[in-house]
Design an enzyme around this catalytic site. Structure first.
Site, PDB file in Angstrom:
ATOM      1  CG  ASP A  42       2.423  -0.696   0.800  1.00  0.00           C
ATOM      2  OD1 ASP A  42       2.255  -1.313  -0.266  1.00  0.00           O
ATOM      3  OD2 ASP A  42       1.849  -0.991   1.853  1.00  0.00           O
ATOM      4  N   GLY A  43       4.861  -1.710  -1.046  1.00  0.00           N
ATOM      5  CA  GLY A  43       5.808  -2.825  -1.149  1.00  0.00           C
ATOM      6  C   GLY A  43       6.927  -2.500  -2.130  1.00  0.00           C
TER       7      GLY A  43
ATOM      8  CG  ASP B  69      -5.680  -0.161  -1.986  1.00  0.00           C
ATOM      9  OD1 ASP B  69      -6.672  -0.430  -2.678  1.00  0.00           O
ATOM     10  OD2 ASP B  69      -4.779  -0.986  -1.745  1.00  0.00           O
TER      11      ASP B  69
ATOM     12  CG  MET C 251     -10.760  -4.212  -4.633  1.00  0.00           C
ATOM     13  SD  MET C 251      -9.526  -4.256  -5.945  1.00  0.00           S
ATOM     14  CE  MET C 251      -9.583  -5.994  -6.360  1.00  0.00           C
TER      15      MET C 251
ATOM     16  CD  GLU D 263     -10.119  -5.520  -0.682  1.00  0.00           C
ATOM     17  OE1 GLU D 263     -10.481  -6.420  -1.449  1.00  0.00           O
ATOM     18  OE2 GLU D 263      -9.041  -4.900  -0.828  1.00  0.00           O
TER      19      GLU D 263
END
Ligand code: F6P
Length: 361
Positions: free
Chosen positions: A111-112, A135, A177, A229
């Site tokens: 996304d970044g 993710d 994660m 997490e």
């Protein structure tokens, strides 16, 4: 086949995941074979555009890398041209792009990186994005490559934790994660037969968690708890491992498995062990699913480049490849919802999310 004279850059940006090389390979090979294109590899994500480090990629460079984890180009998750060491260096990045005489760049990122891509595309850079992250939390796509491999790692870990947990009659806690999304924990936990799965989307009630563990310990004398997490207690805080202030997402999560172990131990009469998988979920060879998926995404992204369809991201929706404008994917997060089938199945099978039923809706 006529020579189109295309000159295309490729970069991988943000946290790595299994399948990046499979995308590089399929974008590069399909553009070389079908468009006679020259391919330029940008080193270390956007840092390569900032520091002017690129390398030509030959057909040979892109061969034999399908099964290789990581990225042959390198990556970086704190090189934002709009805020690099306190400065906006986007103009010099654009000048370098023009100097390289690139027709377009394929950006393989999360996304970044896609948000940076969106801004650069508004300045005139021709970009086709390919979404990646273990993710599985990017908007607009049914799934992301790297997720299947990460989930497989979690499943294998749970199979191992089950045999040792069963032998010793222990409560085994595994931390996955996934940042602020629970996809890895949910899918890994379900594939590994977890009794309790704690997700960021549904803050847990510690008493409810203990109740669920106690019930399972009574029934079968051992239990498996998977915690994402990013999970946090009701009215509580995230467990933060580190703050990386140069990153667009400065919080590095981690440590909740150990914290939970302490909290549960106070009230539950059982031996408890906590394991944190960490970056093992990101490294190594992609699963066969991720190899094919990454290859399909790469070939589709190459076809978008050939059609000069820029400012878009290649995504999968309802099992079909399609594209979406960058701004529809950038900087957004897709979370687990109660209507997700795996979530529904989990509830039907009595998996506890550490939440009482009336708190889901
Ligand atoms: O976004 C991918 C991811 O692996 C997350 O699941 C995790 O929270 C984060 O990156 C870890 O980042 P780093 O590699 O910077 O520690």
């Amino acid at each position: 086949m006529s020579k189109s004279g295309l000159r295309i850059g490729i970069l991988t940006s943000g946290g790595d995941c299994s399948g990046l090389n499979a995308v590089i390979r399929s974008v590069a090979k399909s553009l070389m074979l079908n468009q006679n294109a020259d391919i330029i590899g940008v080193k270390d994500g956007f840092l390569g555009l900032i520091e002017q480090r690129v390398t030509p990629l030959t057909y040979q460079d892109c061969s034999g890398i399908l099964s290789l984890g990581g990225t042959i180009l390198g990556t970086c998750n704190n090189a934002n041209p709009f805020s690099y060491k306190g400065q906006d260096v986007s103009k010099s990045v654009m000048e370098y792009y023009q100097q390289l005489e690139l027709d377009a760049i394929v950006v393989i990122g999360g996304d970044g990186s896609l948000s940076v891509s969106h801004k650069l595309s508004q300045m005139g850079m021709n970009i086709v994005g390919v979404p990646k992250t273990i993710d599985n939390d990017l908007m607009g796509t049914d799934r992301t490559f790297g997720f299947d491999t990460a989930t497989t790692v979690v499943t294998e870990a749970l199979d191992r934790l089950q045999t040792t947990g069963q032998s010793h009659k222990r409560l085994m806690i595994l931390e996955t994660m996934g940042r602020y999304a629970g996809w890895i924990a949910l899918h890994g936990g379900m594939a590994g037969g977890a009794d309790v799965i704690l997700l960021p989307e549904y803050p847990y009630d510690i008493d409810e968690v203990i109740r669920a563990c106690e019930k399972r310990m009574c029934e079968k004398h051992y239990s498996i708890l998977v915690v994402a997490e990013g999970a946090k207690p009701k009215n509580g805080e995230l467990t933060v491992r580190e703050r990386v202030c140069t990153s667009h997402d400065p919080l590095r999560l981690g440590g909740i498995a150990e914290a939970l172990k302490q909290q549960i131990a106070v009230k539950l009469d059982a031996e408890i062990r906590a394991t944190t998988l960490g970056h093992i979920q990101r490294g190594g060879s992609p699963s066969s699913f991720d190899r094919i998926f990454a290859t399909n995404l790469g070939c589709y992204a190459a076809s978008l480049v050939a059609k000069k369809s820029f400012g878009v991201v290649a995504v999968m929706q309802n099992n079909q490849m399609t594209s979406l404008p960058l701004e529809q994917v950038a900087n957004k997060c897709r979370l687990v919802t109660t209507s997700d089938q795996t979530f529904i199945s989990a509830r039907a099978l009595g998996v506890s999310f550490g939440v009482t039923d009336d708190n889901f809706d």
